[in-house]
Structures are given as C-alpha cells and as structure tokens.
Motif scaffolding. Structure first.
Motif, PDB file in Angstrom:
ATOM      1  N   VAL A  91       0.849  -1.192   0.000  1.00 49.23           N
ATOM      2  CA  VAL A  91       0.000   0.000   0.000  1.00 49.23           C
ATOM      3  C   VAL A  91       0.886   1.244   0.000  1.00 49.23           C
ATOM      4  CG1 VAL A  91      -1.924  -1.159   1.159  1.00 49.23           C
ATOM      5  CG2 VAL A  91      -0.207   0.042   2.528  1.00 49.23           C
ATOM      6  N   PRO A  92       0.382   2.340  -0.565  1.00 47.53           N
ATOM      7  CA  PRO A  92       1.166   3.583  -0.545  1.00 47.53           C
ATOM      8  C   PRO A  92       1.314   4.115   0.878  1.00 47.53           C
ATOM      9  CG  PRO A  92      -0.682   3.747  -2.096  1.00 47.53           C
ATOM     10  CD  PRO A  92      -0.874   2.496  -1.297  1.00 47.53           C
ATOM     11  N   SER A  95       0.963  10.373   1.508  1.00 44.38           N
ATOM     12  CA  SER A  95       0.401  10.958   0.290  1.00 44.38           C
ATOM     13  C   SER A  95       1.004  10.354  -0.983  1.00 44.38           C
ATOM     14  CB  SER A  95       0.608  12.474   0.291  1.00 44.38           C
ATOM     15  OG  SER A  95       1.998  12.760   0.315  1.00 44.38           O
ATOM     16  N   ARG A  96       1.902   9.389  -0.825  1.00 46.41           N
ATOM     17  CA  ARG A  96       2.488   8.749  -2.008  1.00 46.41           C
ATOM     18  C   ARG A  96       1.413   7.958  -2.760  1.00 46.41           C
ATOM     19  NH1 ARG A  96       7.821   7.748  -2.637  1.00 46.41           N
ATOM     20  NH2 ARG A  96       7.406   5.663  -3.375  1.00 46.41           N
ATOM     21  N   THR A  97       1.565   7.855  -4.052  1.00 53.27           N
ATOM     22  CA  THR A  97       0.658   7.025  -4.848  1.00 53.27           C
ATOM     23  C   THR A  97       1.312   5.702  -5.216  1.00 53.27           C
ATOM     24  OG1 THR A  97       1.372   8.151  -6.862  1.00 53.27           O
ATOM     25  CG2 THR A  97      -0.618   8.989  -5.774  1.00 53.27           C
ATOM     26  N   SER A  98       2.620   5.648  -5.196  1.00 56.76           N
ATOM     27  CA  SER A  98       3.351   4.430  -5.541  1.00 56.76           C
ATOM     28  C   SER A  98       3.437   3.501  -4.328  1.00 56.76           C
ATOM     29  CB  SER A  98       4.771   4.792  -5.994  1.00 56.76           C
ATOM     30  OG  SER A  98       5.549   3.626  -6.152  1.00 56.76           O
ATOM     31  N   VAL A  99       3.372   2.202  -4.607  1.00 58.28           N
ATOM     32  CA  VAL A  99       3.557   1.210  -3.546  1.00 58.28           C
ATOM     33  C   VAL A  99       4.991   0.704  -3.504  1.00 58.28           C
ATOM     34  CG1 VAL A  99       1.138   0.500  -3.629  1.00 58.28           C
ATOM     35  CG2 VAL A  99       2.836  -0.753  -5.007  1.00 58.28           C
ATOM     36  N   SER A 142      12.657   6.891  -4.760  1.00 59.98           N
ATOM     37  CA  SER A 142      12.435   5.476  -5.049  1.00 59.98           C
ATOM     38  C   SER A 142      13.761   4.736  -4.884  1.00 59.98           C
ATOM     39  CB  SER A 142      11.897   5.291  -6.472  1.00 59.98           C
ATOM     40  OG  SER A 142      12.917   5.537  -7.420  1.00 59.98           O
TER      41      SER A 142
END
Length: 155
Positions: A91-92, A95-99, A142
């Motif tokens: 799950v992110p 506020s990140r959208t990437s997992v 990342s």
C-alpha cells in the motif's frame, strides 16, 4: 541499558486467520492461548503478540497499530516481488501514490508498507547509508532513484 525491542502487540479480529498470515510472512510461532498468539521476530530476542478482541475496531493510528520489521537493503529491493509472491498487496505510504519501496535520506532508511488482515499497518524497513550531503534531504526517493544517486556519488 536498552538493547532492542522485546515485544510488540497488535489487536486482531480472528486469531486463526492472523496466525496464518504471520506464518506466511515467515515468523516462527512461539505459543498461543485462547485469545493471544506470539510469533518470534528474532527467535530468543523479540516477538509479536496478536490479541484477539474488540480492540481491532479502534480507529487506526500508528501508535497503536503499526509494526516495522527490519530487513536488509538488498532484500528491500525485492520486497514488492516478495509480497506479491505471498499474495499480499503493498500500500502507498502517506500521500504517495506508488507502492514501490522508497528511501528517506534524512532518516537513513528505506520502507515498503502493507497491511495485515485486520488493517494493522506493517512495514519492511532497512537501514541505508547516506552520504553527508544527503542527510538533510527529506524528499522520498524510489529505490531506483536512490541507487542511481549512490552510483553517481561513488563512480
């Protein structure tokens, strides 16, 4: 005096379901009774207690329902694939959208997040060596970005 964490606890709804989940993560079963089960995080050093009861209904807050498991950085690089191989969805964070796993240079760590069957927040976390000039950078990077930064730092 303090040498580490001896134990941590999470509230859960169904002990049998949660026991199967934590065994799938590779934690070794230690003992159980009617409402609790304990799993070794590091055998003989630290364990996780699962407590079945109505407390699992408490609204989520990281101070009550979060555990971070330490992993090596090299394992962090493969953590998303590992979770997927166990049919666990990452799950992110925030506020990140990437997992995808990410690095926090200012904290000197890398993380990836997922949840147990009761919605407790779980994290795989590794220490990261951070060059001095990056120790004040709070922007999350990342794993790929971080590895490129480090490669360019020490060609």
């Amino acid at each position: 005096m303090i040498k580490g964490i001896y134990e941590a606890h999470l509230p859960i709804k169904d002990l049998t379901r949660s026991m199967a989940f934590y065994e799938k993560l590779g934690l070794k079963f230690a003992w159980r009774d009617d409402e609790t089960a304990f799993f070794w995080i590091e055998e003989g050093k630290s364990w996780l207690g699962l407590w079945e009861g109505e407390e699992h209904k408490i609204s989520y807050h990281p101070s009550l329902q979060h555990i971070a498991f330490q992993v090596d950085y090299e394992d962090m690089k493969n953590s998303l694939n590992w979770l997927e191989s166990l049919d666990i969805e990452a799950v992110p964070f925030g506020s990140r959208t990437s997992v995808e796993p990410f690095v926090r240079p200012h904290q000197g760590n890398a993380s990836i997040y997922f949840k147990d069957p009761d919605g407790n927040s779980l994290e795989l976390m590794s220490f990261v060596d951070v060059p001095e000039k990056w120790k004040s950078v709070s922007d999350k990077k990342s794993i790929e970005e971080w590895d490129e930064i480090i490669a360019n730092q020490y060609p």
